[in-house]
Design a protein around this motif. Structure first.
Motif, PDB file in Angstrom:
ATOM      1  N   ASN A 116     -55.980  32.594 -21.810  1.00 53.44           N
ATOM      2  CA  ASN A 116     -57.322  32.907 -22.683  1.00 53.44           C
ATOM      3  C   ASN A 116     -58.291  33.283 -21.130  1.00 53.44           C
ATOM      4  O   ASN A 116     -58.602  32.568 -20.185  1.00 53.44           O
ATOM      5  N   LYS A 117     -58.559  34.502 -21.112  1.00 54.20           N
ATOM      6  CA  LYS A 117     -59.019  35.285 -19.943  1.00 54.20           C
ATOM      7  C   LYS A 117     -60.611  35.093 -19.839  1.00 54.20           C
ATOM      8  O   LYS A 117     -60.968  35.171 -20.984  1.00 54.20           O
ATOM      9  N   SER A 118     -61.010  34.543 -18.751  1.00 52.99           N
ATOM     10  CA  SER A 118     -62.560  34.557 -18.667  1.00 52.99           C
ATOM     11  C   SER A 118     -63.230  35.802 -18.423  1.00 52.99           C
ATOM     12  O   SER A 118     -62.486  36.627 -17.982  1.00 52.99           O
ATOM     13  N   ALA A 119     -64.627  35.572 -18.345  1.00 48.90           N
ATOM     14  CA  ALA A 119     -65.276  36.912 -18.146  1.00 48.90           C
ATOM     15  C   ALA A 119     -65.352  37.116 -16.545  1.00 48.90           C
ATOM     16  O   ALA A 119     -65.050  36.292 -15.715  1.00 48.90           O
ATOM     17  N   ASP A 120     -65.608  38.492 -16.218  1.00 50.04           N
ATOM     18  CA  ASP A 120     -65.504  38.773 -14.686  1.00 50.04           C
ATOM     19  C   ASP A 120     -64.107  38.442 -13.777  1.00 50.04           C
ATOM     20  O   ASP A 120     -63.896  38.509 -12.727  1.00 50.04           O
ATOM     21  N   LEU A 121     -63.058  38.443 -14.808  1.00 50.96           N
ATOM     22  CA  LEU A 121     -61.859  38.440 -14.133  1.00 50.96           C
ATOM     23  C   LEU A 121     -60.990  39.649 -14.611  1.00 50.96           C
ATOM     24  O   LEU A 121     -60.691  40.094 -15.650  1.00 50.96           O
ATOM     25  N   VAL A 122     -60.721  40.532 -13.426  1.00 45.72           N
ATOM     26  CA  VAL A 122     -60.000  41.680 -13.714  1.00 45.72           C
ATOM     27  C   VAL A 122     -58.452  41.494 -13.807  1.00 45.72           C
ATOM     28  O   VAL A 122     -57.879  40.653 -13.405  1.00 45.72           O
ATOM     29  N   VAL A 123     -57.913  42.409 -14.719  1.00 42.81           N
ATOM     30  CA  VAL A 123     -56.422  41.840 -15.017  1.00 42.81           C
ATOM     31  C   VAL A 123     -55.643  42.672 -14.075  1.00 42.81           C
ATOM     32  O   VAL A 123     -54.683  41.710 -13.400  1.00 42.81           O
TER      33      VAL A 123
END
Length: 327
Positions: free
Chosen positions: A100-107
């Motif tokens: 579950n990716k958080s905001a501000d996190l680039v892939v």
């Protein structure tokens, strides 16, 4: 499409949208998980055939209904460094990982973001994942979009998942807050391509790639709408571009929403909430797919992050305070 060890076998059939395009362009469209430079190398190395004939010229003009085959060896190169970055892991086994990716996190690492990405975190969490192209990342989310992503921990798993993406078997559903009041759901079926002048933007373009987005209304407010959206295709910025195209851009979208539109009579607290929401209001809420090893149909859900819950609460209160403006 199959992979064993480092041997790759890809096959696809061209469509009407590929007529007259160059072979390298068609390959980039059919197999987007591989870089254009790698595809060009395979063409020039004699690893690509069209209807059984080996083609070594990238500029070869293509027809529709041609069978394109790639037979090559993969050189796996992951140059990024492992970093101890926390991941919100929803599911994990020896084949796949769902986060579950958080905001501000680039892939992926890139210009302006050489580290501190999902990829760096994966290299730390699963050291052997450096043997899988792109550290097993199958699909991406925009930097400020939150929600579910699946990662392959092995080459066979990655191949299986990419095939599900390309054949539109994998199901991805999103929640979003759009600007304007929408009274009914619908479908946006418009091709998407690179913007003619803004190279970091995408746009609806006649010569773009096919793109289909379904949406339905969860809750409508006096100036905004809470939506559930489902992708048939997975183009870059697809939901953001499609919603902007129908004049309902996502609230907070810094790229496609234009200048902020504040509803008349909004309270100071509500205005501050809107101005303080510094990302597109978009969350990947549900992911469904066939497990690459067991073939079991699996579904995961991720609740709305707190910032979107707070945003919706503020939007709901604004409508309650201004009932005369409700449609």
């Amino acid at each position: 499409m199959t992979e064993s060890d480092n041997t790759l076998q890809l096959e696809a059939t061209t469509g009407a949208e590929h007529f007259g395009l160059r072979l390298d362009q068609v390959l980039a469209d059919l197999f987007p998980e591989y870089s254009r430079s790698k595809l060009k190398t395979w063409i020039q190395g004699g690893n690509v055939s069209v209807d059984g004939q080996v083609i070594t010229v990238p500029r070869h003009k293509m027809q529709m209904d041609e069978v394109v085959t790639v037979s090559a060896e993969i050189e796996i190169q992951v140059t990024s460094q492992a970093q101890d970055i926390a991941l919100d892991i929803v599911y994990e086994d020896e084949h796949i990982l769902v986060i579950n990716k958080s905001a501000d996190l680039v892939v992926h690492p890139g210009a302006g973001n050489p580290s501190g990405t999902v990829l760096n975190a994966l290299l730390n969490h699963v050291p052997d994942i450096d043997k899988v192209p792109r550290a097993g990342i199958v699909h991406r989310l925009d930097k400020d979009t939150t929600g579910l992503m699946v990662v392959a921990k092995t080459l066979p798993a990655q191949t299986h998942l990419v095939d599900q993406l390309q054949t539109r078997v994998m199901s991805r559903e999103y929640e979003a807050v759009a600007m304007g009041t929408m009274v009914a759901g619908g479908v946006v079926d418009e091709p998407i391509g690179r913007h003619a002048t803004k190279r970091t933007h995408m746009a609806v373009r006649e010569n773009g790639k096919p793109a289909v987005t379904h949406f339905r209304v969860i809750e409508k407010f006096r100036a905004y709408t809470h939506l559930r959206l489902k992708l048939e295709t997975g183009r870059t910025h697809q939901i953001r571009v499609h919603m902007a195209h129908i004049k309902h851009p996502l609230l907070g979208d810094p790229t496609y929403s234009g200048r902020p539109r504040l509803p008349k009579g909004a309270s100071d607290d509500f205005v501050n909430t809107l101005r303080g929401f510094q990302r597109q209001a978009l969350h990947a809420a549900q992911l469904s797919l066939y497990h690459p090893e067991t073939e079991e149909w699996m579904t995961w859900q991720a609740p709305l992050p707190q910032d979107m819950q707070d945003l919706l609460a503020a939007v709901r209160l604004d409508s309650k305070e201004n009932p005369e403006d409700m449609i």
